[in-house]
Design a protein around this motif. Structure first.
Motif, mmCIF file in Angstrom:
data_model
loop_
_atom_site.group_PDB
_atom_site.id
_atom_site.type_symbol
_atom_site.label_atom_id
_atom_site.label_comp_id
_atom_site.label_asym_id
_atom_site.label_seq_id
_atom_site.Cartn_x
_atom_site.Cartn_y
_atom_site.Cartn_z
ATOM 1 N N GLY A 48 0.841 -1.187 0.000
ATOM 2 C CA GLY A 48 0.000 0.000 0.000
ATOM 3 C C GLY A 48 0.876 1.237 0.000
ATOM 4 O O GLY A 48 1.828 1.325 0.781
ATOM 5 N N VAL A 49 0.597 2.173 -0.898
ATOM 6 C CA VAL A 49 1.365 3.415 -0.986
ATOM 7 C C VAL A 49 0.575 4.504 -0.264
ATOM 8 O O VAL A 49 -0.533 4.865 -0.687
ATOM 9 N N LEU A 50 1.140 5.019 0.813
ATOM 10 C CA LEU A 50 0.468 6.002 1.663
ATOM 11 C C LEU A 50 1.087 7.374 1.418
ATOM 12 O O LEU A 50 2.307 7.541 1.516
ATOM 13 N N ARG A 51 0.245 8.332 1.072
ATOM 14 C CA ARG A 51 0.720 9.702 0.841
ATOM 15 C C ARG A 51 -0.247 10.671 1.499
ATOM 16 O O ARG A 51 -1.445 10.640 1.242
ATOM 17 N N ALA A 52 0.291 11.514 2.382
ATOM 18 C CA ALA A 52 -0.520 12.532 3.071
ATOM 19 C C ALA A 52 -1.754 11.915 3.722
ATOM 20 O O ALA A 52 -2.852 12.483 3.678
ATOM 21 N N GLY A 53 -1.571 10.740 4.315
ATOM 22 C CA GLY A 53 -2.648 10.112 5.059
ATOM 23 C C GLY A 53 -3.664 9.362 4.236
ATOM 24 O O GLY A 53 -4.652 8.848 4.772
ATOM 25 N N ARG A 54 -3.423 9.252 2.921
ATOM 26 C CA ARG A 54 -4.362 8.542 2.047
ATOM 27 C C ARG A 54 -3.661 7.392 1.352
ATOM 28 O O ARG A 54 -2.510 7.516 0.928
ATOM 29 N N LEU A 55 -4.374 6.288 1.222
ATOM 30 C CA LEU A 55 -3.843 5.138 0.501
ATOM 31 C C LEU A 55 -4.107 5.385 -0.984
ATOM 32 O O LEU A 55 -5.228 5.247 -1.465
ATOM 33 N N VAL A 56 -3.045 5.754 -1.700
ATOM 34 C CA VAL A 56 -3.227 6.190 -3.089
ATOM 35 C C VAL A 56 -3.036 5.061 -4.097
ATOM 36 O O VAL A 56 -3.369 5.228 -5.273
ATOM 37 N N GLU A 57 -2.501 3.938 -3.663
ATOM 38 C CA GLU A 57 -2.293 2.809 -4.575
ATOM 39 C C GLU A 57 -2.110 1.542 -3.746
ATOM 40 O O GLU A 57 -1.548 1.572 -2.650
ATOM 41 N N GLU A 58 -2.627 0.438 -4.268
ATOM 42 C CA GLU A 58 -2.380 -0.864 -3.664
ATOM 43 C C GLU A 58 -1.930 -1.803 -4.775
ATOM 44 O O GLU A 58 -2.592 -1.905 -5.813
#
Length: 246
Positions: A211-221
């Motif tokens: 899971g790619v986490l950016r600024a508190g959001r999961l932007v890609e899995e």
């Protein structure tokens, strides 16, 4: 191919949001983890990885959404939730004058378990700590050896969820590869593993999902096994930069 697993979700996070002083640190995070699965949470410092772990352990409560560890809400029942999980920080603290066996027995006692020396050695064997190191003082242990004692504690407690914080940071390539095998072995016994990491290279051999986490959001899995190392790096860096996939 994923190893044989035990049925049922060990960790479920739905719409988790956390704010500090008006700043949103987690923004509607959705994440689930099954028994026997290894999940790597990638992201830069400040992305929300540590906050996620603290929510799971019940040290913080979500402002919105829900977190469940084996069906238990760590926000309202933190002790019960922590009984299902084991947390291994980046630097595992051991008593330097005691051996690996002695440290494990003592740490197990703190968790309410009584381990014989033989039982402790079996758990350390499972965690990959060499027999010749088990009776040596922990003052001479490398980071990787200390982590193995931490994993042995999780195995002794039969923790259903293992939380790892930057587990391969500072490890040389051989130690990192050995740690990867240790994590996969724990997963093969049905332990769910969530690791917060920057290590793009190792996640390909350790993780079932990324899971790619950016600024508190999961932007890609992603399924890391469907991508070679270069493609995984490009896609992850693009997502962290807020770009579309290359």
């Amino acid at each position: 191919m994923r190893e044989a697993t035990l049925p049922g979700a060990v960790l479920t996070i739905r719409g988790a949001t956390k704010r500090f002083e008006g700043r949103t640190v987690l923004d509607g995070l959705d994440l689930s983890l099954d028994a026997g699965e290894v999940y790597a949470l990638l992201g830069p410092n400040g992305a929300g990885k540590t906050t996620t772990i603290n929510l799971i352990l019940g040290f913080l409560r979500a402002d919105a959404g829900e977190v469940r560890v084996c069906g238990i809400d760590p926000g309202t029942a933190p002790v019960a939730a922590r009984a299902q999980a084991a947390y291994i920080p980046e630097q595992v603290a051991l008593y330097p004058g005691h051996s690996g066996v002695e440290n494990l027995r003592y740490l197990a006692t703190l968790a309410g378990l009584r381990l014989s020396a033989d039982a402790a050695r079996l758990r350390l064997d499972e965690a990959g700590l060499a027999r010749e190191a088990q009776d040596r003082p922990a003052s001479g242990y490398s980071k990787g050896m200390r982590q193995k004692v931490g994993i042995a504690v999780a195995l002794a407690r039969r923790a259903r969820l293992l939380l790892l914080d930057e587990p391969t940071s500072g490890l040389d390539p051989a130690a990192s590869a050995e740690f990867s095998r240790t994590v996969r072995a724990a997963a093969s016994r049905g332990t769910a593993v969530l690791m917060a990491t920057h290590d793009l290279y190792r996640v390909r051999e350790m993780a079932d999902r990324v899971g790619v986490l950016r600024a508190g959001r999961l932007v890609e899995e992603l399924d890391p096994r469907r991508l070679d190392a270069v493609a995984l790096e490009r896609l992850t860096l693009a997502r962290l930069a807020g770009e579309a996939a290359p």
